[in-house]
Design a protein around this motif. Structure first.
Motif, mmCIF file in Angstrom:
data_model
loop_
_atom_site.group_PDB
_atom_site.id
_atom_site.type_symbol
_atom_site.label_atom_id
_atom_site.label_comp_id
_atom_site.label_asym_id
_atom_site.label_seq_id
_atom_site.Cartn_x
_atom_site.Cartn_y
_atom_site.Cartn_z
ATOM 1 N N LEU A 108 25.258 29.295 33.254
ATOM 2 C CA LEU A 108 26.235 28.644 32.393
ATOM 3 C C LEU A 108 27.488 28.253 33.165
ATOM 4 O O LEU A 108 27.985 27.133 33.045
ATOM 5 C CB LEU A 108 26.596 29.580 31.228
ATOM 6 N N GLU A 109 28.015 29.178 33.983
ATOM 7 C CA GLU A 109 29.258 28.885 34.690
ATOM 8 C C GLU A 109 29.051 27.818 35.771
ATOM 9 O O GLU A 109 30.004 27.165 36.182
ATOM 10 C CB GLU A 109 29.823 30.167 35.287
ATOM 11 N N GLN A 110 27.808 27.632 36.207
ATOM 12 C CA GLN A 110 27.536 26.589 37.203
ATOM 13 C C GLN A 110 27.792 25.195 36.627
ATOM 14 O O GLN A 110 28.161 24.278 37.344
ATOM 15 C CB GLN A 110 26.096 26.707 37.687
ATOM 16 N N VAL A 111 27.578 25.035 35.323
ATOM 17 C CA VAL A 111 27.713 23.712 34.709
ATOM 18 C C VAL A 111 28.954 23.589 33.820
ATOM 19 O O VAL A 111 29.188 22.528 33.257
ATOM 20 C CB VAL A 111 26.457 23.369 33.871
ATOM 21 N N LEU A 112 29.749 24.658 33.691
ATOM 22 C CA LEU A 112 30.952 24.561 32.870
ATOM 23 C C LEU A 112 31.971 23.632 33.530
ATOM 24 O O LEU A 112 32.263 23.772 34.721
ATOM 25 C CB LEU A 112 31.590 25.941 32.684
ATOM 26 N N PRO A 113 32.548 22.704 32.769
ATOM 27 C CA PRO A 113 33.638 21.893 33.323
ATOM 28 C C PRO A 113 34.827 22.779 33.682
ATOM 29 O O PRO A 113 34.998 23.875 33.118
ATOM 30 C CB PRO A 113 33.992 20.944 32.164
ATOM 31 N N SER A 114 35.651 22.321 34.607
ATOM 32 C CA SER A 114 36.770 23.140 35.081
ATOM 33 C C SER A 114 37.718 23.526 33.956
ATOM 34 O O SER A 114 38.265 24.628 33.935
ATOM 35 C CB SER A 114 37.536 22.397 36.179
ATOM 36 N N ARG A 115 37.889 22.625 32.970
ATOM 37 C CA ARG A 115 38.808 22.939 31.867
ATOM 38 C C ARG A 115 38.292 24.120 31.047
ATOM 39 O O ARG A 115 39.075 24.934 30.546
ATOM 40 C CB ARG A 115 39.000 21.717 30.969
ATOM 41 N N LEU A 116 36.953 24.235 30.928
ATOM 42 C CA LEU A 116 36.381 25.344 30.169
ATOM 43 C C LEU A 116 36.380 26.624 30.996
ATOM 44 O O LEU A 116 36.557 27.714 30.448
ATOM 45 C CB LEU A 116 34.966 25.008 29.711
ATOM 46 N N ARG A 117 36.178 26.514 32.307
ATOM 47 C CA ARG A 117 36.266 27.701 33.149
ATOM 48 C C ARG A 117 37.646 28.325 33.052
ATOM 49 O O ARG A 117 37.801 29.547 33.022
ATOM 50 C CB ARG A 117 35.971 27.342 34.611
ATOM 51 N N HIS A 118 38.666 27.470 33.003
ATOM 52 C CA HIS A 118 40.043 27.967 32.886
ATOM 53 C C HIS A 118 40.231 28.706 31.562
ATOM 54 O O HIS A 118 40.853 29.770 31.522
ATOM 55 C CB HIS A 118 41.028 26.796 32.988
ATOM 56 N N ARG A 119 39.685 28.172 30.482
ATOM 57 C CA ARG A 119 39.809 28.830 29.175
ATOM 58 C C ARG A 119 39.083 30.168 29.153
ATOM 59 O O ARG A 119 39.584 31.154 28.619
ATOM 60 C CB ARG A 119 39.260 27.928 28.072
ATOM 61 N N VAL A 120 37.884 30.211 29.748
ATOM 62 C CA VAL A 120 37.129 31.464 29.804
ATOM 63 C C VAL A 120 37.905 32.515 30.590
ATOM 64 O O VAL A 120 38.032 33.671 30.165
ATOM 65 C CB VAL A 120 35.742 31.228 30.441
ATOM 66 N N SER A 121 38.454 32.128 31.743
ATOM 67 C CA SER A 121 39.210 33.074 32.562
ATOM 68 C C SER A 121 40.460 33.556 31.844
ATOM 69 O O SER A 121 40.826 34.735 31.932
ATOM 70 C CB SER A 121 39.588 32.418 33.903
#
Length: 320
Positions: A108-121
């Motif tokens: 999942l994290e391989q394909v998450l856009p950067s904006r969503l990775r930031h929200r998850v973190s």
């Protein structure tokens, strides 16, 4: 909507909502004819999506459970929610789903856009969870980096802190991630020491995949057995546990089924080594939800009795 791939994705996104969609409503939403919707439904079926059609005035289309798991479409909120949940589960080595959680999280994290990775973190850093037993907390990002390197396969660099606190830098060929239920371990071939090694993941920092591919070497034994032998050699397995459960082996979780002894009639006797505190082992056995009797060791028998007494005291007298 004339772009067929985009239209199919939009149609699939609608069908993944748990409801039945009339063909006319789907056609209106996608701005195409009912005939086009029927063709697109057949295309989805050809791709493996089990779309069921019902007839009548209230009939329509809905996605049902099939024989295989097809790809899912997630909106931003759904993707963030799943990633946060998987991070929480993977970070604490939840029994039975820990390795699957890490594999799913890595994908999942391989394909998450950067904006969503930031929200998850951001969500992850703003929340905390109580670690189970004496299990050490693990950074989920460390786990996903390692899982991706194992799947690559790619050589992995990281900083490592030994049991005595001595720091080192390692370059390894990662082989498997193994969970013991309370801790994660990486089994890898250490290129500088030219031998197989086991690393506690909670002592790893700054991991990154180098991008250098390699052909995996053959580990002499199963990865789980390799970790177990390493723990035994370091004295982690302090005692042998023997417990009789009032249930068939099939009713027990996998980690207990593998430790089951043959025979013993309607009950299942398990025997395994543990490096955890007896109090934690007693609590872990109690969480199985099946009546059991401790046969050995005496320390575990005492810990189980004390746990039972505390729980009985906690319930108190029934309220009128």
């Amino acid at each position: 909507m004339t772009d067929t791939p985009a239209r199919l994705l939009s149609l699939l996104s609608l069908l993944q909502t748990p409801r039945e969609w009339p063909g006319s409503e789907l056609a209106q939403r996608l701005r195409v004819s009912p005939r086009t919707i029927r063709r697109d439904i057949e295309r989805l079926r050809d791709l493996g999506y089990p779309v069921e059609a019902t007839l009548g005035a209230e009939g329509g289309y809905r996605l049902v459970a099939g024989a295989a798991m097809p790809p899912l479409l997630l909106d931003d909120e759904e993707a963030v929610a799943i990633a946060v949940g998987l991070r929480a589960g993977a970070g604490h080595a939840i029994e039975g789903v820990e390795e699957a959680s890490v594999r799913a999280l890595a994908k999942l994290e391989q394909v998450l856009p950067s904006r969503l990775r930031h929200r998850v973190s951001a969500l992850q850093s703003a929340t905390t969870a109580l670690t189970r037993g004496d299990g050490a907390r693990v950074d989920p990002q460390t786990l996903t980096t390692m899982a991706s390197a194992v799947a690559g396969p790619e050589r992995l660099r990281f900083a490592y802190r030994a049991a005595d606190g001595a720091p080192s830098r390692r370059l390894v060929e990662p082989y498997r991630l193994v969970s013991t239920g309370s801790r994660w371990y990486l089994v890898a071939y250490d290129l500088e020491r030219e031998d197989w090694r086991t690393f506690r993941v909670d002592r790893v920092t700054e991991p990154f995949a180098t991008g250098a591919r390699f052909t995996p070497r053959e580990l002499p034994v199963d990865a789980q057995e390799f970790v177990r032998r390493g723990l035994d050699a370091r004295g982690a397995a302090r005692y042998v546990v023997e417990v009789a459960f009032a249930a068939e082996a099939e009713e027990l979780p996998q980690w207990l089924r593998t430790a089951a002894l043959p025979g013993e009639g309607p009950q299942t006797v398990v025997r395994f080594e543990s490096g955890d505190a007896p109090e934690w082992t007693a609590a872990r056995l109690a969480l199985v939800g099946v009546p059991f009797t401790v046969r050995e060791p005496a320390e575990l028998h005492a810990a189980a009795g004390a746990l039972g007494a505390r729980l009985a005291q906690a319930t108190g007298p029934a309220q009128a």
